[in-house]
Design an enzyme around this catalytic site. Sequence first.
Site, PDB file in Angstrom:
ATOM      1  CB  SER A 143      -0.878   0.023   1.259  1.00  0.00           C
ATOM      2  OG  SER A 143      -1.497   1.282   1.417  1.00  0.00           O
ATOM      3  CE1 TYR A 156      -4.302  -1.993   5.047  1.00  0.00           C
ATOM      4  CE2 TYR A 156      -3.051  -0.036   4.411  1.00  0.00           C
ATOM      5  CZ  TYR A 156      -3.861  -1.111   4.072  1.00  0.00           C
ATOM      6  OH  TYR A 156      -4.212  -1.298   2.755  1.00  0.00           O
ATOM      7  CE  LYS A 160      -1.658  -3.842   3.005  1.00  0.00           C
ATOM      8  NZ  LYS A 160      -1.908  -5.025   2.164  1.00  0.00           N
TER       9      LYS A 160
HETATM   10  P1  NAP Z   1     -11.642  -5.300   0.884  1.00  0.00           P
HETATM   11  O1  NAP Z   1     -12.609  -4.792  -0.114  1.00  0.00           O
HETATM   12  O2  NAP Z   1     -11.850  -5.019   2.331  1.00  0.00           O
HETATM   13  O3  NAP Z   1     -11.475  -6.891   0.649  1.00  0.00           O
HETATM   14  C1  NAP Z   1     -10.601  -7.611   1.478  1.00  0.00           C
HETATM   15  C2  NAP Z   1     -10.593  -9.060   1.051  1.00  0.00           C
HETATM   16  O4  NAP Z   1      -9.696  -9.764   1.937  1.00  0.00           O
HETATM   17  C3  NAP Z   1     -11.935  -9.730   1.176  1.00  0.00           C
HETATM   18  O5  NAP Z   1     -12.066 -10.703   0.171  1.00  0.00           O
HETATM   19  C4  NAP Z   1     -11.849 -10.392   2.539  1.00  0.00           C
HETATM   20  O6  NAP Z   1     -12.682 -11.509   2.697  1.00  0.00           O
HETATM   21  C5  NAP Z   1     -10.413 -10.845   2.527  1.00  0.00           C
HETATM   22  N1  NAP Z   1      -9.899 -11.103   3.864  1.00  0.00           N
HETATM   23  C6  NAP Z   1      -9.850 -10.272   4.930  1.00  0.00           C
HETATM   24  N2  NAP Z   1      -9.315 -10.892   5.987  1.00  0.00           N
HETATM   25  C7  NAP Z   1      -9.009 -12.149   5.579  1.00  0.00           C
HETATM   26  C8  NAP Z   1      -8.426 -13.266   6.220  1.00  0.00           C
HETATM   27  N3  NAP Z   1      -8.053 -13.240   7.508  1.00  0.00           N
HETATM   28  N4  NAP Z   1      -8.278 -14.401   5.502  1.00  0.00           N
HETATM   29  C9  NAP Z   1      -8.670 -14.469   4.215  1.00  0.00           C
HETATM   30  N5  NAP Z   1      -9.217 -13.432   3.549  1.00  0.00           N
HETATM   31  C10 NAP Z   1      -9.381 -12.290   4.226  1.00  0.00           C
HETATM   32  O7  NAP Z   1     -10.171  -4.735   0.584  1.00  0.00           O
HETATM   33  P2  NAP Z   1      -9.536  -4.117  -0.765  1.00  0.00           P
HETATM   34  O8  NAP Z   1      -9.693  -2.652  -0.694  1.00  0.00           O
HETATM   35  O9  NAP Z   1     -10.005  -4.867  -1.953  1.00  0.00           O
HETATM   36  O10 NAP Z   1      -7.994  -4.418  -0.489  1.00  0.00           O
HETATM   37  C11 NAP Z   1      -7.310  -5.462  -1.139  1.00  0.00           C
HETATM   38  C12 NAP Z   1      -5.817  -5.273  -0.923  1.00  0.00           C
HETATM   39  O11 NAP Z   1      -5.408  -3.996  -1.408  1.00  0.00           O
HETATM   40  C13 NAP Z   1      -5.426  -5.300   0.560  1.00  0.00           C
HETATM   41  O12 NAP Z   1      -4.143  -5.897   0.685  1.00  0.00           O
HETATM   42  C14 NAP Z   1      -5.343  -3.840   0.923  1.00  0.00           C
HETATM   43  O13 NAP Z   1      -4.512  -3.615   2.030  1.00  0.00           O
HETATM   44  C15 NAP Z   1      -4.754  -3.285  -0.370  1.00  0.00           C
HETATM   45  N6  NAP Z   1      -4.956  -1.855  -0.550  1.00  0.00           N
HETATM   46  C16 NAP Z   1      -6.204  -1.333  -0.684  1.00  0.00           C
HETATM   47  C17 NAP Z   1      -6.332   0.038  -0.877  1.00  0.00           C
HETATM   48  C18 NAP Z   1      -7.667   0.690  -1.049  1.00  0.00           C
HETATM   49  O14 NAP Z   1      -7.688   1.937  -1.155  1.00  0.00           O
HETATM   50  N7  NAP Z   1      -8.769  -0.030  -1.102  1.00  0.00           N
HETATM   51  C19 NAP Z   1      -5.191   0.855  -0.913  1.00  0.00           C
HETATM   52  C20 NAP Z   1      -3.947   0.272  -0.751  1.00  0.00           C
HETATM   53  C21 NAP Z   1      -3.823  -1.090  -0.597  1.00  0.00           C
HETATM   54  P3  NAP Z   1     -14.108 -11.415   3.470  1.00  0.00           P
HETATM   55  O15 NAP Z   1     -15.088 -11.056   2.410  1.00  0.00           O
HETATM   56  O16 NAP Z   1     -14.323 -12.751   4.043  1.00  0.00           O
HETATM   57  O17 NAP Z   1     -13.963 -10.373   4.531  1.00  0.00           O
END
Ligand code: NAP
Length: 248
Positions: A143, A156, A160
């Site tokens: 991130s 977080y 990261k």
């Molecule tokens: P999200 O919409 O919250 O989705 C998270 C996913 O991870 C869901 O499928 C969730 O499953 C799964 N998950 C959470 N805890 C878990 C666990 N203990 N074991 C297995 N699966 C688990 O998040 P996102 O925004 O798509 O983020 C995806 C990645 O991008 C992450 O690494 C996040 O840190 C990174 N990221 C996101 C952003 C942003 O702005 N969105 C920015 C920088 C980096 P459930 O449905 O079961 O909860």
Amino acid sequence: MTSSIQRTIVVTGGSRGIGRAVCIALAAPGSAVYFNFSATGTTGHTTSEAIRAAGGVPRGIRADVGSESDVSDFFKTVLDETGRIDVLVNNAAIARDALLLRMKTADWEDVIRVNLTGTFICTKTAAKTMLKQRRGRIINITSIAGVAGNPGQANYAAAKAGIIGFTKTVARELASRNITVNAVAPGFIATDMTAGISEKAVSDILNQIPLARAGTPEDVAGAVAFLASPQADYITGQVIHVNGGMYL
Ligand code: NAP
């Protein structure tokens, strides 16, 4: 399943958001796309349908990436059914935001366990198979917070940033066996993870983005698909930023 499958892809956290878009971007005829999620009751139903529509064979399984036994069972299923792992995308993550003095140790530990230890456990498990294959692609989702920091996200951001050091180290360890390890660092992406941010905060964030919009899950999935493709065969240990210029 083994006979018709030429490529096995594993994506953690594929039920929603960026992980779901990655599953779809990597799905193609001849590929099996395994993804997991944590929530009991989730089926990853819409991800499976979309993978199938793209010609891939989907398999969504509940498995907590922070649990060694869940991860072991998950990868055992992958290997029993396809006998290989070509691409691993460590995407699953959670956020438990609070300013430092208000951050509970439990929230620190949960985030480190899922986001950083989960990446370690899944990578170690998949690497055993990739080493035997003498080929593999590992892509870790880090991130912007891990490189620039972000108030309210000490846990977080630490996880990261840890993923970046982990990526570079494992890239060096596995390179001689033709396994590349890279990271993708998204900026501000419209998913459930960012859905709770206030309108005022969103507008402040958008003002810091030269491309003047939030990223989409597909923007991130495009970079992951590139790193998983033959065009990226000579790239390892790198961090690709997908942030609209928010961090330069
Ligand atoms: P999200 O919409 O919250 O989705 C998270 C996913 O991870 C869901 O499928 C969730 O499953 C799964 N998950 C959470 N805890 C878990 C666990 N203990 N074991 C297995 N699966 C688990 O998040 P996102 O925004 O798509 O983020 C995806 C990645 O991008 C992450 O690494 C996040 O840190 C990174 N990221 C996101 C952003 C942003 O702005 N969105 C920015 C920088 C980096 P459930 O449905 O079961 O909860």
